[in-house]
Write an enzyme that holds these catalytic residues in place. Structure first.
Site, mmCIF file in Angstrom:
data_model
loop_
_atom_site.group_PDB
_atom_site.id
_atom_site.type_symbol
_atom_site.label_atom_id
_atom_site.label_comp_id
_atom_site.label_asym_id
_atom_site.label_seq_id
_atom_site.Cartn_x
_atom_site.Cartn_y
_atom_site.Cartn_z
ATOM 1 N N ASP A 329 0.382 4.910 9.362
ATOM 2 C CA ASP A 329 -0.592 4.320 8.441
ATOM 3 C C ASP A 329 -1.958 4.524 9.049
ATOM 4 O O ASP A 329 -2.083 4.631 10.269
ATOM 5 C CB ASP A 329 -0.354 2.810 8.331
ATOM 6 C CG ASP A 329 0.848 2.494 7.469
ATOM 7 O OD1 ASP A 329 1.260 3.364 6.716
ATOM 8 O OD2 ASP A 329 1.347 1.362 7.570
ATOM 9 N N ASP A 650 4.038 -1.657 7.062
ATOM 10 C CA ASP A 650 3.780 -3.086 7.213
ATOM 11 C C ASP A 650 4.247 -3.883 6.001
ATOM 12 O O ASP A 650 4.837 -4.925 6.133
ATOM 13 C CB ASP A 650 2.288 -3.341 7.516
ATOM 14 C CG ASP A 650 1.352 -2.542 6.628
ATOM 15 O OD1 ASP A 650 1.830 -2.005 5.610
ATOM 16 O OD2 ASP A 650 0.157 -2.459 6.936
ATOM 17 N N ASP A 654 7.580 -1.085 2.231
ATOM 18 C CA ASP A 654 7.722 0.009 3.197
ATOM 19 C C ASP A 654 9.122 0.033 3.811
ATOM 20 O O ASP A 654 9.512 1.005 4.448
ATOM 21 C CB ASP A 654 6.709 -0.138 4.347
ATOM 22 C CG ASP A 654 5.300 0.208 3.908
ATOM 23 O OD1 ASP A 654 5.180 0.915 2.897
ATOM 24 O OD2 ASP A 654 4.345 -0.224 4.568
HETATM 25 P P1 ATP Z 1 -2.877 2.100 5.152
HETATM 26 O O1 ATP Z 1 -3.940 3.078 5.478
HETATM 27 O O2 ATP Z 1 -2.368 1.431 6.344
HETATM 28 O O3 ATP Z 1 -1.850 2.605 4.202
HETATM 29 P P2 ATP Z 1 -4.437 0.862 3.203
HETATM 30 O O4 ATP Z 1 -5.133 -0.432 3.371
HETATM 31 O O5 ATP Z 1 -5.226 2.073 3.016
HETATM 32 O O6 ATP Z 1 -3.511 0.902 4.405
HETATM 33 P P3 ATP Z 1 -3.163 -0.411 1.063
HETATM 34 O O7 ATP Z 1 -3.225 -1.674 1.788
HETATM 35 O O8 ATP Z 1 -1.945 -0.019 0.326
HETATM 36 O O9 ATP Z 1 -3.457 0.794 1.983
HETATM 37 O O10 ATP Z 1 -4.394 -0.380 0.060
HETATM 38 C C1 ATP Z 1 -4.518 0.606 -0.932
HETATM 39 C C2 ATP Z 1 -5.853 0.484 -1.602
HETATM 40 O O11 ATP Z 1 -5.953 -0.782 -2.258
HETATM 41 C C3 ATP Z 1 -7.036 0.527 -0.643
HETATM 42 O O12 ATP Z 1 -7.467 1.821 -0.429
HETATM 43 C C4 ATP Z 1 -8.074 -0.282 -1.383
HETATM 44 O O13 ATP Z 1 -8.767 0.523 -2.297
HETATM 45 C C5 ATP Z 1 -7.255 -1.290 -2.152
HETATM 46 N N1 ATP Z 1 -7.216 -2.575 -1.458
HETATM 47 C C6 ATP Z 1 -6.887 -2.795 -0.174
HETATM 48 N N2 ATP Z 1 -6.931 -4.097 0.141
HETATM 49 C C7 ATP Z 1 -7.296 -4.728 -0.989
HETATM 50 C C8 ATP Z 1 -7.495 -6.105 -1.338
HETATM 51 N N3 ATP Z 1 -7.340 -7.069 -0.473
HETATM 52 N N4 ATP Z 1 -7.865 -6.377 -2.587
HETATM 53 C C9 ATP Z 1 -8.019 -5.409 -3.496
HETATM 54 N N5 ATP Z 1 -7.843 -4.120 -3.246
HETATM 55 C C10 ATP Z 1 -7.488 -3.763 -2.015
#
Ligand code: ATP
Length: 918
Positions: A329, A650, A654
């Site tokens: 990730d 996480d 997953d």
């Molecule tokens: P990783 O890189 O570890 O996969 P990530 O944070 O990029 O983690 P996700 O957590 O699945 O992946 O988030 C996907 C998308 O959702 C992010 O790119 C962001 O645009 C949006 N996002 C993340 N956190 C939030 C939140 N708390 N509220 C709303 N949208 C969110």
């Protein structure tokens, strides 16, 4: 009140019964009182086998029993000294075996403790993470998607919560939970939708519950069959060695039989030959091999813990060393997950935000100039949405900050909750916008929680005039698709294609600067829509703005990725983030090079067949905007290309990909219980560098296992061969039974154990990974074992025959053979430290335990030769200087010769396994 009827009561009744509070939870002193009263939240464990029973089990080996029987006979025949010595040696062997097993068990149980579950509760008015075993009735549990329930509880608050209860009810479909309903007293377990039970897991949404039963009082505790049993899985290597061990037993027994028969045929006493045969069998059969492998694995696992990698399944240690691809990730693993909002776009304007980390000191600038935010309506609206559609709390020195502007003592800022949301709280605070302040005039009435697949989160607020409004934030592409209007300072207007083009171009621009971008939007709701809202009302939105935040790469990630490259391991970044953000970070980390690698989005993956994916999967190093389901496809595609895949995760969804991966890795900090449970390894610090350190350790452990297998087996071959060849050539028996047993004790004991903890070769990450199906004897090890075994056997026999024929003294020849055999092995142990480097190249003092073990064994050997009482028991005589010279030259020449051979003929180190098409 009966334990089973909580579902028939209202939340208030339950809270009152347990004398707790929704808001403050229990106090620490009350928790202690309840721990005394209800005990720890644990299921009764199966009783452990007593230590003395396990000690006695050491004597259960068939050959040891035969030896003990024979010893008893020799005692009856008056050979007391021999009998006692054999008994002592057998006892010492048993103690050694017992200690090894005990250490392995200790480290495994320490491991279990580390991987033990935790729970989030409200206590002393604060949210706390506690070990699940400390939960007591009355605790207020905070539940989120991915949490595994550790106790039974009555729900008091839910937001779109679904729980998977298959473990308890057999129902595989998740059950939607409620808090405000009551059920009749005869409602079956599966219908009690206002309850949550230990052993089940939250798959969606969030909620709170009052713990009503813990430990054996829970429903799980009542099901007798579910009493904790711990089955230890044998690792593939242990299984293979066990198999090999069986073959060796028969081989050894056959040779021993030949030794006995030829001895007797030559006129030796039947009894002496039987004793010799049995002693040889006991000495030569490597029955302890699987146990030592376990010890080496368990000790390695402990070293990994020090590096913050917690192994949950022992076989993972072996697989780690074979890893050829690490899929990681991005957020928090390759990056710091310490977000800071840097840019903001709303109503056609681009803003810049200054400041560092979570510290609320900083300014919002428009065209490089500070501005009066209260007058900038669009900016105010954008940040207000960000602050309200938010579950993170800002803290300073662990005290929650919800609206006070602090100017002094500006240290210790942190965020409790999601760092992405924390960054927005900080940005809003820089504009003096605080959730707590806004909530004085409007209240949150509902929430549709964030989920990776949805990439958005919504909340519904109701103001004093009963107006309902939905605030939403999420990935810009996702939000934009749901928007119909565009917010301006003058109010909403229709969203035009020009607006969309502008928003997309700003989004791309921010993302290619490695910023994570979130969009915020809102809409008014009718009272009917505000009642139990779900995804269907997330449309017709008014687009408010874009918020861009940086999340710098982890310092140590870059060097770890370089190490992986050297080690023939491919690093793949998998993220839910925008493709431009992902590529920008991947370039910085040197995971991605334009022209050399490919980047795919979830949409690209959806449009591809499995064979399309197979054709390019080896080139792809970045996957962006992917959902957990895509991760499963990526793992499978890589596996089809022959990769041994380590995959991090996480979120609750997953888990399937983590299970499918060869090494499933869960995040210790941000990971959910469900993911952790599916994983083979947990990263205590969520850090990519820790994975690489664990792979290195995994390779090191395997090398160490090869080292002592090489040592033990070649020594055993040497011992058997000495006796066998002597019998074959019609020589007298070169070693007496006690001597054989002694050699086995001195060499198999401490030196072999010390080899098992040899420091990892510093070049270990400069070779390609090993093939998982590779035999432990591959890469020339069997040749080395057999060759060295023959050498040891011939050397011993040579010394024996020279002294026997030249000096015509059997006791002297036996003593010299005895010493030669022991010292051959003492020299050989240093040779076993490396398969490529000589002892002249290795740092001689780097394994102090080995030096101490060899010194100790040498002294022990000298004592049985020179302490009169012992030399009588072992039938030894003092050696002259000349004899010693012969013994030492014959024992040591191979080591020196091998050293020279290595100096003149260095073979290339790069040999190993690489998947095809890389
Ligand atoms: P990783 O890189 O570890 O996969 P990530 O944070 O990029 O983690 P996700 O957590 O699945 O992946 O988030 C996907 C998308 O959702 C992010 O790119 C962001 O645009 C949006 N996002 C993340 N956190 C939030 C939140 N708390 N509220 C709303 N949208 C969110």
């Amino acid at each position: 009140m009966d334990r089973e009827k909580w579902y028939a009561r209202t939340p208030d009744e339950v809270v009152q019964f347990w004398q707790t509070s929704f808001v403050d939870g229990l106090s620490s002193s009350e928790v202690n009182t309840r721990l005394d009263k209800f005990g720890f939240n644990e299921l009764a464990e199966k009783e452990k086998t007593a230590w003395w029973k396990r000690f006695l089990a050491q004597f259960q080996d068939f050959m040891v029993l035969v030896l003990l029987g024979a010893t008893l006979i020799s005692a009856f025949l008056g050979e007391y000294a021999d009998a006692i010595t054999i008994l002592i040696i057998v006892l010492m062997n048993a103690i050694l075996g017992f200690i090894q097993e005990y250490r392995a068990e200790q480290s495994l149980s320490a491991l279990k403790k580390l991987a033990s579950p935790t729970a989030r509760v409200i206590r002393n008015s604060m949210v706390q993470q506690i070990p699940a075993r400390e939960l007591v009735p009355g605790d207020i549990l905070i539940l989120e998607a991915g949490d595994k329930l550790a106790a039974d509880g009555r729900l008091i608050d839910v937001h779109n919560m679904e729980v998977e209860e298959a473990a308890l009810t057999g129902e595989s479909m998740p059950v939607r939970k409620v808090a405000d309903r009551r059920y009749s007293e005869d409602a079956p377990l599966g219908d009690r939708k206002n309850m949550v039970y230990a052993g089940t897991s939250v798959v969606r949404g969030r909620g709170k519950a009052v713990v009503c039963a813990s430990g054996m009082a829970t429903e799980v505790g009542h099901i007798a069959g579910m009493i904790q049993t711990t089955t230890e899985e044998a690792t593939p290597l242990e299984r293979r060695l066990d198999h090999l061990g069986k073959w060796l037993v028969w081989g050894c027994l056959f040779i021993c039989l030949v030794v006995v028969i030829t001895g007797v045929a030559k006129g030796e006493s039947l009894f002496l030959m039987c004793m010799a045969g049995i002693s040889l069998a006991v000495a030569a059969i490597p029955e302890g091999l699987p146990a030592i492998v376990t010890v080496a694995l368990a000790l390695g696992v402990q070293r990994m813990i020090r590096q913050r990698a917690i192994i949950r399944k022992l076989p993972a240690v072996e697989t780690l060393g074979c890893t050829t691809a690490i899929c990681s990730d991005k957020t928090g693993t390759l990056t710091q997950n310490a977000m800071t909002v840097r840019q903001l776009f709303t109503d056609g304007n681009n803003y810049e935000i200054t400041g560092v980390g979570y510290d609320i000191k900083g300014n919002i600038l428009l065209n490089q100039q500070p501005l009066d935010i209260s007058k900038d309506k669009a900016l105010h609206q954008c940040l207000t949405i960000g602050a309200l559609c938010n579950n993170s709390t800002l803290k300073q020195n662990n005290i929650a900050i919800t609206g006070i502007w602090r100017t002094k003592n500006e240290t210790g800022w942190s965020v409790e909750g999601d760092p992405t949301e924390g960054a927005i709280v900080v940005a809003a605070a820089k504009a003096s916008i605080w959730q707590a302040e806004v909530e004085k005039v409007q209240k949150r009435v509902a929430e549709i929680p964030f989920e990776s697949e949805r990439r958005r989160m919504s909340v519904v607020y109701r103001d004093v005039n009963n107006n309902n409004i939905l605030y939403i934030k999420g990935a810009p592409d996702t939000i934009l698709e749901l928007c119909r209007y565009y917010h301006t300072a003058a109010g909403p207007t229709s969203l035009t294609s020009d607006h969309i083009a502008k928003i997309n171009s700003i989004n791309d621009q921010m993302a290619s600067q490695a910023l994570r971008v979130l969009a915020v939007a809102y809409r008014r709701l009718t009272p009917a829509q505000a009642q139990n809202p779900d995804e269907t009302i997330e449309n017709d939105l008014v687009f408010s703005g874009l918020i861009g935040m940086i999340d710098p790469p982890r310092e140590e990630a870059k060097s770890s990725i370089a190490r992986c490259r050297e080690a023939g391991i491919k690093t793949v970044m998998i993220t839910g983030d925008h493709i431009n953000t992902a590529i920008a970070i991947a370039q910085e980390l040197q995971i991605y090079k334009e022209g050399q690698h490919k980047a795919l989005t979830g949409k690209d993956l959806d449009a591809m067949s499995e064979s399309d994916l197979d054709a390019i999967v080896n080139k792809v190093t970045v996957y962006a905007r992917v959902s957990p389901a895509h991760k499963l496809r990526i793992v499978r595609a890589l596996k089809r290309q022959g990769h041994i895949v380590a995959m991090t995760g996480d979120g609750v969804n997953d888990a399937p990909a983590i299970k499918e991966a060869d090494i499933g890795i869960a995040m210790g900090i941000t990971g959910t219980d469900v993911t952790k449970e599916a994983s083979a390894m947990v990263l205590a610090d969520d850090n990519f560098a820790t994975i690489v350190a664990a792979v290195e350790e995994g390779r090191g452990i395997y090398e160490n296992i090869r080292k002592f297998i090489r040592y033990l087996l070649s020594c055993n071959i040497g011992e058997v061969l000495t006796m066998f060849l002597a019998a074959l050539f019609g020589l007298p028996m070169p070693l007496l039974p006690v001597q054989i047993l002694w050699v086995n004790l001195v060499t198999d004991g401490l030196p072999a154990m010390a080899l098992g903890i040899d420091p990892t070769n510093p070049n270990i990450m400069q070779r390609p990974p090993r093939h998982p199906g590779e035999s432990v004897f591959s890469r020339g090890l069997s040749r080395k074992v057999i060759g060295r075994g023959i050498q040891i056997g011939l050397s011993t026999l040579f010394v024996f025959s020279v002294i026997y024929y030249l000096q015509n003294d059997l006791a002297l020849a036996r003593t010299a053979a005895f010493a030669t055999l022991v010292y051959c092995q003492m020299f050989h142990v240093f040779d076993c430290r490396s398969e490529t480097a000589t002892i002249f190249e290795l740092k001689f003092t780097s394994n102090k335990y080995l030096l101490m073990a060899v010194a100790f064994s040498t002294i022990m050997q000298l004592s049985v030769m020179y302490v009169p009482f012992l030399s009588a028991i072992f039938s030894t005589v003092p050696l002259s200087l000349g004899n010693w010279a012969l013994v030492l030259i014959v024992s040591g020449w191979t080591l020196i010769l091998n050293g020279f051979k290595h100096v003149f003929k260095r073979r290339p180190a790069r040999r190993g396994f690489l998947p095809q098409n890389r």
